[in-house]
Design an enzyme around this catalytic site. Structure first.
Site, mmCIF file in Angstrom:
data_model
loop_
_atom_site.group_PDB
_atom_site.id
_atom_site.type_symbol
_atom_site.label_atom_id
_atom_site.label_comp_id
_atom_site.label_asym_id
_atom_site.label_seq_id
_atom_site.Cartn_x
_atom_site.Cartn_y
_atom_site.Cartn_z
ATOM 1 N N ARG A 122 15.586 33.848 16.996
ATOM 2 C CA ARG A 122 15.614 35.055 17.826
ATOM 3 C C ARG A 122 17.048 35.379 18.233
ATOM 4 N NH1 ARG A 122 10.162 36.199 19.914
ATOM 5 N NH2 ARG A 122 11.174 37.861 21.073
ATOM 6 N N THR B 80 6.150 36.316 22.919
ATOM 7 C CA THR B 80 6.089 36.029 21.491
ATOM 8 C C THR B 80 6.084 37.373 20.781
ATOM 9 O OG1 THR B 80 4.805 34.956 19.742
ATOM 10 C CG2 THR B 80 3.542 35.902 21.559
ATOM 11 N N THR B 81 6.131 37.355 19.447
ATOM 12 C CA THR B 81 6.143 38.619 18.720
ATOM 13 C C THR B 81 4.900 39.418 19.100
ATOM 14 O OG1 THR B 81 7.118 37.358 16.922
ATOM 15 C CG2 THR B 81 6.437 39.598 16.419
ATOM 16 N N ARG C 122 16.303 31.637 22.183
ATOM 17 C CA ARG C 122 15.563 30.973 23.268
ATOM 18 C C ARG C 122 14.945 29.641 22.833
ATOM 19 N NH1 ARG C 122 10.442 35.011 23.973
ATOM 20 N NH2 ARG C 122 12.129 36.496 24.318
ATOM 21 N N HIS C 123 14.699 29.480 21.540
ATOM 22 C CA HIS C 123 14.187 28.170 21.080
ATOM 23 C C HIS C 123 14.983 27.685 19.862
ATOM 24 C CE1 HIS C 123 11.790 31.017 18.787
ATOM 25 N NE2 HIS C 123 10.896 31.214 19.728
ATOM 26 N N HIS D 245 -0.497 34.549 13.354
ATOM 27 C CA HIS D 245 -0.372 34.868 14.773
ATOM 28 C C HIS D 245 -1.696 34.663 15.500
ATOM 29 C CE1 HIS D 245 1.272 36.406 18.471
ATOM 30 N NE2 HIS D 245 2.441 36.404 17.887
ATOM 31 N N GLY D 246 -1.643 33.785 16.481
ATOM 32 C CA GLY D 246 -2.807 33.545 17.331
ATOM 33 C C GLY D 246 -3.895 32.706 16.676
ATOM 34 N N GLU E 81 2.740 39.761 5.702
ATOM 35 C CA GLU E 81 1.968 38.843 6.548
ATOM 36 C C GLU E 81 1.100 39.703 7.456
ATOM 37 O OE1 GLU E 81 4.064 35.693 8.645
ATOM 38 O OE2 GLU E 81 2.479 35.619 10.169
ATOM 39 N N GLU F 276 11.657 33.580 10.070
ATOM 40 C CA GLU F 276 11.212 34.820 10.720
ATOM 41 C C GLU F 276 12.410 35.426 11.411
ATOM 42 O OE1 GLU F 276 8.248 34.640 13.735
ATOM 43 O OE2 GLU F 276 6.876 33.601 12.398
ATOM 44 N N GLY G 73 1.643 28.297 14.658
ATOM 45 C CA GLY G 73 2.610 27.564 15.469
ATOM 46 C C GLY G 73 2.049 26.998 16.752
ATOM 47 N N HIS G 74 1.766 27.876 17.718
ATOM 48 C CA HIS G 74 1.473 27.445 19.083
ATOM 49 C C HIS G 74 0.319 26.454 19.149
ATOM 50 C CE1 HIS G 74 -0.096 27.843 23.219
ATOM 51 N NE2 HIS G 74 1.196 27.835 23.513
ATOM 52 N N ASP H 90 8.715 26.568 16.229
ATOM 53 C CA ASP H 90 9.538 27.140 17.311
ATOM 54 C C ASP H 90 9.353 26.407 18.640
ATOM 55 O OD1 ASP H 90 10.341 29.112 15.565
ATOM 56 O OD2 ASP H 90 9.106 30.688 16.441
ATOM 57 N N HIS H 91 8.076 26.063 18.939
ATOM 58 C CA HIS H 91 7.817 25.547 20.282
ATOM 59 C C HIS H 91 8.201 24.082 20.460
ATOM 60 C CE1 HIS H 91 6.742 29.370 21.517
ATOM 61 N NE2 HIS H 91 5.639 29.457 20.781
ATOM 62 N N ARG I 266 15.205 21.578 28.718
ATOM 63 C CA ARG I 266 16.175 20.665 29.331
ATOM 64 C C ARG I 266 17.565 20.757 28.700
ATOM 65 N NH1 ARG I 266 14.134 16.226 32.325
ATOM 66 N NH2 ARG I 266 12.536 17.145 33.628
ATOM 67 N N ASN J 272 4.763 26.677 12.073
ATOM 68 C CA ASN J 272 5.845 27.280 12.850
ATOM 69 C C ASN J 272 6.213 26.302 13.974
ATOM 70 O OD1 ASN J 272 7.097 28.653 15.059
ATOM 71 N ND2 ASN J 272 6.568 30.600 14.117
ATOM 72 N N HIS K 117 11.599 31.002 13.846
ATOM 73 C CA HIS K 117 12.053 32.345 14.217
ATOM 74 C C HIS K 117 13.395 32.208 14.927
ATOM 75 C CE1 HIS K 117 10.903 36.400 16.386
ATOM 76 N NE2 HIS K 117 12.125 36.420 15.869
HETATM 77 N N1 PXP Z 1 3.593 34.838 12.310
HETATM 78 C C1 PXP Z 1 4.556 35.538 12.943
HETATM 79 C C2 PXP Z 1 5.181 36.672 12.233
HETATM 80 C C3 PXP Z 1 4.963 35.202 14.240
HETATM 81 O O1 PXP Z 1 5.913 35.915 14.860
HETATM 82 C C4 PXP Z 1 4.390 34.064 14.851
HETATM 83 C C5 PXP Z 1 4.866 33.643 16.215
HETATM 84 O O2 PXP Z 1 6.180 33.198 16.135
HETATM 85 C C6 PXP Z 1 3.410 33.356 14.149
HETATM 86 C C7 PXP Z 1 3.010 33.773 12.891
HETATM 87 C C8 PXP Z 1 2.766 32.143 14.725
HETATM 88 O O3 PXP Z 1 1.959 32.531 15.800
HETATM 89 P P1 PXP Z 1 1.289 31.430 16.708
HETATM 90 O O4 PXP Z 1 2.382 30.682 17.385
HETATM 91 O O5 PXP Z 1 0.429 32.226 17.629
HETATM 92 O O6 PXP Z 1 0.497 30.540 15.786
#
Ligand code: PXP
Length: 241
Positions: free
Chosen positions: A45, A100-101, A49-50, A191-192, A151, A70, A213-214, A9-10, A18, A7, A43
């Site tokens: 959104r 985040t979600t 935002r990103h 997630h996480g 998921e 997403e 992602g993060h 996004d970040h 910027r 992911n 994602h």
């Molecule tokens: N899965 C879903 C459905 C999410 O919304 C996210 C965050 O955008 C992730 C996975 C990835 O989560 P993380 O950034 O904590 O790895």
């Protein structure tokens, strides 16, 4: 054995800090694919935002592996997905104020809308997944709505701190996997997840995709910082200092 969707996004979050054109998430996607990622997740959104519309359009053209979009169930976003036709859509809840979600999608409460969106997206050849807590009622509601995959939300596992709490959350994920597979669904997780906590989740047989992602973007910033600094020092020195 599971496979990784990164992911990105970040990467776009840093760009938007910027409002410039770097770093480009499209370039990051190429790097992830060269490293062997199974897919790229973004994602889009509602507040952009990103990731923005240009990103999903270019990624649709350039991602060679799999593009997983997403998105929430708001009508303007559903229309974008129908037009874009990513390989996969993961339906998520979305609150404007969240970082985040947060929880999973409530497929029981929104079953009618969910079923109609699933049908519309599948008609465009898109594989549809829902991001849900690993509860039997949410998995069954996703099945009844016609989803291809779910998921399972690993955020509660990621937040667990004691061995007992971690084992409880892993058991919930294993039970969710069982219900989903018995219903004929493809099982994803995310997630996480981090470099520290991925092991026990990756060991759950039957989960065939991880969305992370993060933690990966955070690691990329650190492992790349030394080279980036050295490159800039080189440019300054070669200019005459
Ligand atoms: N899965 C879903 C459905 C999410 O919304 C996210 C965050 O955008 C992730 C996975 C990835 O989560 P993380 O950034 O904590 O790895």
């Amino acid at each position: 054995m599971g496979l990784l969707n990164v992911n990105i996004d970040h990467v776009a979050t840093i760009r938007q800090a910027r409002r410039t054109d770097e770093p480009d998430p499209v370039w990051a996607a190429v790097q992830c694919e060269l490293a062997g990622a199974n897919g790229i997740t973004v994602h889009l959104r509602q507040d952009r935002r990103h990731i923005c519309d240009r990103d999903v359009t270019v990624l649709k053209e350039t991602v060679a592996s799999k593009l997983n979009l997403e998105m929430c169930m708001a009508e303007p976003i559903v229309k974008i997905a129908e037009k874009l036709r990513p390989d996969q859509v993961t339906l998520v809840p979305e609150k404007r104020a969240e970082l985040t979600t947060e929880g999973g999608l409530d497929c029981v409460k929104h079953q009618k809308r969910l079923a109609s969106i699933v049908k519309r997206l599948q008609k465009k050849g898109i594989l549809v997944s829902t991001f849900i807590t690993p509860d039997a009622e949410q998995i069954i509601a996703s099945t009844d709505a016609g989803c291809d995959a779910v998921e399972l939300h690993t955020g509660m596992y990621a937040n667990a701190r004691t061995d007992k709490a971690i084992e409880k959350r892993l058991n919930e994920l294993r039970d969710g996997r069982d219900v989903a597979m018995a219903s004929g669904l493809i099982v994803h997780a995310g997630h996480g997840l981090t470099y520290r906590n991925i092991g026990p989740v990756a060991a759950i047989e039957g989960i065939c995709e991880f969305n992370i992602g993060h933690s990966i973007v955070s690691r990329a910033v650190l492992v790349g910082m030394r080279e980036a600094t050295e490159e800039m020092i080189g440019l300054i020195e070669s200019a005459g200092f």
